[in-house]
Write a protein that holds these residues in place. Structure first.
Motif, PDB file in Angstrom:
ATOM      1  N   LEU A 137      -4.424   2.656   7.519  1.00 19.59           N
ATOM      2  CA  LEU A 137      -4.415   2.011   6.218  1.00 19.59           C
ATOM      3  C   LEU A 137      -3.621   0.717   6.327  1.00 19.59           C
ATOM      4  O   LEU A 137      -2.405   0.742   6.465  1.00 19.59           O
ATOM      5  CB  LEU A 137      -3.804   2.969   5.191  1.00 19.59           C
ATOM      6  CG  LEU A 137      -4.490   4.349   5.168  1.00 19.59           C
ATOM      7  CD1 LEU A 137      -3.670   5.376   4.407  1.00 19.59           C
ATOM      8  CD2 LEU A 137      -5.883   4.248   4.588  1.00 19.59           C
ATOM      9  N   ARG A 165      -1.664  -2.639   2.876  1.00 15.79           N
ATOM     10  CA  ARG A 165      -0.283  -2.893   2.507  1.00 15.79           C
ATOM     11  C   ARG A 165       0.314  -4.084   3.263  1.00 15.79           C
ATOM     12  O   ARG A 165       1.174  -4.806   2.752  1.00 15.79           O
ATOM     13  CB  ARG A 165       0.518  -1.626   2.809  1.00 15.79           C
ATOM     14  CG  ARG A 165       1.864  -1.645   2.242  1.00 15.79           C
ATOM     15  CD  ARG A 165       2.682  -0.429   2.623  1.00 15.79           C
ATOM     16  NE  ARG A 165       3.926  -0.574   1.933  1.00 15.79           N
ATOM     17  CZ  ARG A 165       4.194   0.013   0.776  1.00 15.79           C
ATOM     18  NH1 ARG A 165       3.362   0.834   0.229  1.00 15.79           N
ATOM     19  NH2 ARG A 165       5.336  -0.222   0.170  1.00 15.79           N
ATOM     20  N   LEU A 166      -0.176  -4.236   4.479  1.00 15.45           N
ATOM     21  CA  LEU A 166       0.260  -5.337   5.341  1.00 15.45           C
ATOM     22  C   LEU A 166       0.184  -6.688   4.632  1.00 15.45           C
ATOM     23  O   LEU A 166       1.050  -7.534   4.788  1.00 15.45           O
ATOM     24  CB  LEU A 166      -0.647  -5.331   6.578  1.00 15.45           C
ATOM     25  CG  LEU A 166      -0.519  -6.375   7.665  1.00 15.45           C
ATOM     26  CD1 LEU A 166       0.825  -6.269   8.349  1.00 15.45           C
ATOM     27  CD2 LEU A 166      -1.630  -6.177   8.680  1.00 15.45           C
ATOM     28  N   GLN A 224       3.071  -7.379   1.776  1.00 13.27           N
ATOM     29  CA  GLN A 224       4.452  -7.146   2.186  1.00 13.27           C
ATOM     30  C   GLN A 224       5.463  -8.010   1.460  1.00 13.27           C
ATOM     31  O   GLN A 224       6.632  -7.681   1.416  1.00 13.27           O
ATOM     32  CB  GLN A 224       4.600  -7.340   3.696  1.00 13.27           C
ATOM     33  CG  GLN A 224       4.228  -6.118   4.512  1.00 13.27           C
ATOM     34  CD  GLN A 224       5.008  -4.886   4.119  1.00 13.27           C
ATOM     35  OE1 GLN A 224       4.703  -4.217   3.147  1.00 13.27           O
ATOM     36  NE2 GLN A 224       6.034  -4.572   4.863  1.00 13.27           N
ATOM     37  N   ALA A 238       7.379  -5.988  -0.808  1.00 16.45           N
ATOM     38  CA  ALA A 238       7.803  -4.696  -0.264  1.00 16.45           C
ATOM     39  C   ALA A 238       9.098  -4.165  -0.864  1.00 16.45           C
ATOM     40  O   ALA A 238       9.261  -2.964  -1.006  1.00 16.45           O
ATOM     41  CB  ALA A 238       7.928  -4.772   1.251  1.00 16.45           C
ATOM     42  N   THR A 239      10.012  -5.050  -1.220  1.00 15.87           N
ATOM     43  CA  THR A 239      11.280  -4.528  -1.734  1.00 15.87           C
ATOM     44  C   THR A 239      11.477  -4.818  -3.222  1.00 15.87           C
ATOM     45  O   THR A 239      12.548  -4.641  -3.768  1.00 15.87           O
ATOM     46  CB  THR A 239      12.476  -5.088  -0.943  1.00 15.87           C
ATOM     47  OG1 THR A 239      12.377  -6.516  -0.944  1.00 15.87           O
ATOM     48  CG2 THR A 239      12.467  -4.594   0.491  1.00 15.87           C
ATOM     49  N   ASP A 240      10.399  -5.250  -3.869  1.00 19.29           N
ATOM     50  CA  ASP A 240      10.454  -5.494  -5.311  1.00 19.29           C
ATOM     51  C   ASP A 240      10.336  -4.153  -6.040  1.00 19.29           C
ATOM     52  O   ASP A 240       9.332  -3.458  -5.911  1.00 19.29           O
ATOM     53  CB  ASP A 240       9.294  -6.421  -5.695  1.00 19.29           C
ATOM     54  CG  ASP A 240       9.269  -6.714  -7.188  1.00 19.29           C
ATOM     55  OD1 ASP A 240      10.001  -6.059  -7.948  1.00 19.29           O
ATOM     56  OD2 ASP A 240       8.509  -7.612  -7.586  1.00 19.29           O
ATOM     57  N   GLU A 241      11.376  -3.800  -6.797  1.00 21.00           N
ATOM     58  CA  GLU A 241      11.377  -2.496  -7.465  1.00 21.00           C
ATOM     59  C   GLU A 241      10.306  -2.390  -8.554  1.00 21.00           C
ATOM     60  O   GLU A 241       9.965  -1.300  -9.005  1.00 21.00           O
ATOM     61  CB  GLU A 241      12.753  -2.190  -8.071  1.00 21.00           C
ATOM     62  CG  GLU A 241      13.887  -2.086  -7.051  1.00 21.00           C
ATOM     63  CD  GLU A 241      13.866  -0.769  -6.258  1.00 21.00           C
ATOM     64  OE1 GLU A 241      13.211   0.186  -6.715  1.00 21.00           O
ATOM     65  OE2 GLU A 241      14.509  -0.712  -5.190  1.00 21.00           O
ATOM     66  N   VAL A 293       7.254  -3.165  -8.176  1.00 15.33           N
ATOM     67  CA  VAL A 293       5.931  -3.050  -7.552  1.00 15.33           C
ATOM     68  C   VAL A 293       5.879  -1.753  -6.748  1.00 15.33           C
ATOM     69  O   VAL A 293       6.795  -1.462  -5.978  1.00 15.33           O
ATOM     70  CB  VAL A 293       5.655  -4.244  -6.601  1.00 15.33           C
ATOM     71  CG1 VAL A 293       4.301  -4.085  -5.910  1.00 15.33           C
ATOM     72  CG2 VAL A 293       5.708  -5.561  -7.360  1.00 15.33           C
ATOM     73  N   PHE A 294       4.831  -0.991  -6.956  1.00 12.69           N
ATOM     74  CA  PHE A 294       4.678   0.254  -6.217  1.00 12.69           C
ATOM     75  C   PHE A 294       3.310   0.261  -5.560  1.00 12.69           C
ATOM     76  O   PHE A 294       2.288   0.184  -6.236  1.00 12.69           O
ATOM     77  CB  PHE A 294       4.804   1.448  -7.163  1.00 12.69           C
ATOM     78  CG  PHE A 294       4.915   2.769  -6.459  1.00 12.69           C
ATOM     79  CD1 PHE A 294       6.131   3.429  -6.372  1.00 12.69           C
ATOM     80  CD2 PHE A 294       3.799   3.356  -5.866  1.00 12.69           C
ATOM     81  CE1 PHE A 294       6.238   4.657  -5.719  1.00 12.69           C
ATOM     82  CE2 PHE A 294       3.891   4.575  -5.207  1.00 12.69           C
ATOM     83  CZ  PHE A 294       5.119   5.229  -5.133  1.00 12.69           C
ATOM     84  N   ILE A 295       3.307   0.323  -4.234  1.00 13.69           N
ATOM     85  CA  ILE A 295       2.041   0.268  -3.507  1.00 13.69           C
ATOM     86  C   ILE A 295       1.803   1.591  -2.795  1.00 13.69           C
ATOM     87  O   ILE A 295       2.676   2.070  -2.073  1.00 13.69           O
ATOM     88  CB  ILE A 295       2.051  -0.873  -2.469  1.00 13.69           C
ATOM     89  CG1 ILE A 295       2.350  -2.210  -3.156  1.00 13.69           C
ATOM     90  CG2 ILE A 295       0.705  -0.933  -1.731  1.00 13.69           C
ATOM     91  CD1 ILE A 295       2.686  -3.332  -2.193  1.00 13.69           C
ATOM     92  N   ARG A 296       0.652   2.163  -2.993  1.00 17.60           N
ATOM     93  CA  ARG A 296       0.327   3.410  -2.319  1.00 17.60           C
ATOM     94  C   ARG A 296      -1.054   3.285  -1.680  1.00 17.60           C
ATOM     95  O   ARG A 296      -2.001   2.868  -2.331  1.00 17.60           O
ATOM     96  CB  ARG A 296       0.326   4.543  -3.346  1.00 17.60           C
ATOM     97  CG  ARG A 296      -0.022   5.896  -2.788  1.00 17.60           C
ATOM     98  CD  ARG A 296       1.043   6.390  -1.818  1.00 17.60           C
ATOM     99  NE  ARG A 296       1.002   7.820  -1.717  1.00 17.60           N
ATOM    100  CZ  ARG A 296       1.745   8.655  -2.422  1.00 17.60           C
ATOM    101  NH1 ARG A 296       2.634   8.201  -3.277  1.00 17.60           N
ATOM    102  NH2 ARG A 296       1.618   9.946  -2.274  1.00 17.60           N
ATOM    103  N   SER A 297      -1.110   3.635  -0.393  1.00 13.95           N
ATOM    104  CA  SER A 297      -2.388   3.570   0.319  1.00 13.95           C
ATOM    105  C   SER A 297      -3.040   4.939   0.328  1.00 13.95           C
ATOM    106  O   SER A 297      -2.365   5.949   0.485  1.00 13.95           O
ATOM    107  CB  SER A 297      -2.164   3.131   1.771  1.00 13.95           C
ATOM    108  OG  SER A 297      -1.286   2.040   1.836  1.00 13.95           O
TER     109      SER A 297
END
Ligand SMILES: Nc1nc2c(ncn2[C@@H]2O[C@H](COP(=O)(O)OP(=O)(O)O)[C@@H](O)[C@H]2O)c(=O)[nH]1
Ligand SMILES: [Mg+2]
Lengths: 354, 132
Positions: free
Chosen positions: A59, A62-63, A66, A69-72, A74-78
């Motif tokens: 997957l 998400r790459l 990025q 990636a550390t922004d609270e 934002v939530f990314i799920r593959s």
């Protein structure tokens, strides 16, 4: 899942679909940024196909996202689409609900659109962004009427490349043809589509110009059959239009979904895309269609859950044995396939598997 | 529904090669696992955030730059901070054997040196992952 009941229905679900490599993930990355700038919290579900052989998957969406990636916020799920029916797996629907319940304002759902999966996404997305790109050969990838119809906002990405304007023109003429057809002599089952397009124009130009589809006009039986019974090919559309040339009223601009050019890599056109999505949402809300559309989504979800249950039951030992026996009876001419299916269905629904 | 083992393959540090990471990612995929690949130059913070959002069972760290003694423990530390210490963390790449003991004392479950057959990594994961 049950614990989540009640909070749902506030997040706006945006489906982003299109062929592999068209820039969907890059576009999502930029959409996240644009929505964050407006203070919204953003969830992302990135669905990639899994290997049909091992069920495994790499997957990689998400790459491209990025930078968040550390922004609270934002939530990314593959997710790997290992669902049996279409590309959008059951897990995606559950995850979308969970993000909604967790208070995300927007949920982007990226899926590779190859056929049925594009149609599946519409079941849970409030706004469907259909991405195409120049250079994928002559017959553009989205031309199939059934696929076109799920798009609420059309994007031609990689507009920095040659041929983007041509793709825009082709999309436009397809959409015009479809809209014209809808206006003239299409069966009632296409009401919803008309409603959706009109909702768009309402979003674009305020409530004014909101013509044919008053809220009441689309709450009829059409709502339960959001897709035309059958998809029309381009040839059929053209034929139909020539046949009815005299009585045809040509669709006007306000009835067409927007077609936007973007360069996802630089972010060009992304603000306009966000505006178009928000306008679509506003249009749906103003026309009272948001709820109707979601109801339709829930109905579709219940149906696919029932289908899963039945298939599970069929694949279990006893169901399988019955199925085999009935199939043999049909082959031997002792039973016709309708009767056999009827008997199998009756047996399964009596089975009462929990 | 059978839950597949989910693995985050991440490359902390500044070196620019991810061939090894890609090899292991493909091997895990071919073994039926779901691999989330996040690419080069990840900070421990990014890795841990991804591990949590993706709800992975395993974090596989690959490094060539020599900063493993700093970066790997930072990952396990942050996981612990976020209450995700049940995630299995393994390491690979170019790591001197002399450092294995230190890394394991910091919560790295295993270190796989260059030339380890991918099968060894797969077997280790299958054996040690705590199925949720
Ligand atoms: N030239 C150009 N390349 C782009 C654009 N958007 C994305 N790409 C590139 O297209 C490739 C595929 O992008 P990706 O977002 O992964 O596509 P996806 O498979 O649809 O999610 C990547 O190499 C991107 O850098 C664009 O607007 N113009
Ligand atoms: Mg992608």
């Amino acid at each position: 899942m049950r614990a989540l009941r009640g909070r749902g229905g506030r997040a706006h679900l945006i489906g982003v679909t299109g062929p592999p490599g068209s820039g969907k993930s890059t576009l999502c990355d930029k959409l996240i940024a644009a929505l964050r700038k407006r203070g919204a919290r953003v969830g992302v579900l990135a669905v990639d196909p899994s290997s049909p052989f091992t069920g495994g998957a790499i997957l990689g969406d998400r790459l491209r996202m990025q930078s968040h990636a550390t922004d609270e916020g934002v939530f990314i799920r593959s997710l790997a689409s290992r669902g049996r029916l279409g590309g959008l797996s059951r897990a995606t629907q559950a995850a979308a609900r969970a993000l909604d319940a967790a208070g995300y304002d927007f949920v982007l759902i990226e899926t590779v659109g190859v056929g049925q999966s594009e149609v599946d996404i519409v079941k849970i997305a409030d706004t469907v962004v259909l991405v195409s790109v120049p250079g994928l050969g002559d017959d553009i990838q989205v031309i199939k009427a059934g696929v076109m119809e799920i798009g609420d906002v059309f994007v031609v990405n990689k507009a920095d490349r040659d041929g983007a304007d041509r793709v825009v023109r082709e999309l436009r003429s397809m959409l015009e043809m479809a809209a014209t057809l809808r206006r003239n002599a299409v069966p009632a089952s296409v009401d919803t589509l008309a409603g959706r397009t009109s909702a768009l124009s309402a979003g674009k130009s305020g409530a004014a110009g909101f013509g044919a589809a008053k809220p009441g006009a689309v709450s009829g039986p059409g709502m339960t059959a959001p897709r035309p019974a059958r998809e029309w090919s381009a040839e059929e559309l053209a034929h139909h239009l020539t046949e009815n040339a005299n009585s045809v009223t040509v669709a006007n601009d306000a009835e067409l979904p927007p077609i936007l050019k973007t360069v996802a890599e630089t972010g060009e056109g992304v603000e306009e895309l966000v505006e178009a999505v928000l306008a679509h949402r506003a249009g749906l809300a103003a026309a009272g269609l948001l709820e109707a559309r979601r109801l339709e989504g829930i109905r579709a979800e219940m149906r696919s859950l029932i289908a899963f249950r039945l298939l599970d039951a069929l694949e279990g030992g006893e169901g399988r044995a019955r199925e085999d026996a009935l199939a043999k009876a049909v082959l031997a001419g002792e039973e016709d396939v309708y009767g056999a299916a009827e008997a199998l269905f009756a047996a399964l629904s009596k089975g009462g598997r929990t | 529904m059978d839950r597949k083992i989910r693995v985050l393959v991440a490359k902390p540090g500044l070196d620019g090669h991810d061939r090894g990471a890609k090899v292991i990612a493909r091997a895990l995929r071919d073994d039926g696992m779901e691999v989330i690949y996040t690419g080069l130059r990840q900070t421990p913070e990014q890795i841990v955030q991804a591990a949590i959002q993706e709800d992975v069972d395993v974090v596989a760290l690959s490094i060539l730059s020599g900063a493993h003694n700093h970066l790997f423990p930072r990952v396990t530390e942050l996981l612990k901070e976020k209450g995700a210490e049940d995630v299995l963390v393994i390491g690979g790449g170019v790591i001197p054997e002399a450092d294995y003991g230190f890394l394991m004392s910091k919560g790295i479950a295993a270190v796989f040196g260059p030339g380890t057959p991918t099968k060894a990594t797969i077997d280790f994961i299958r054996e040690h992952v705590r199925q949720k």
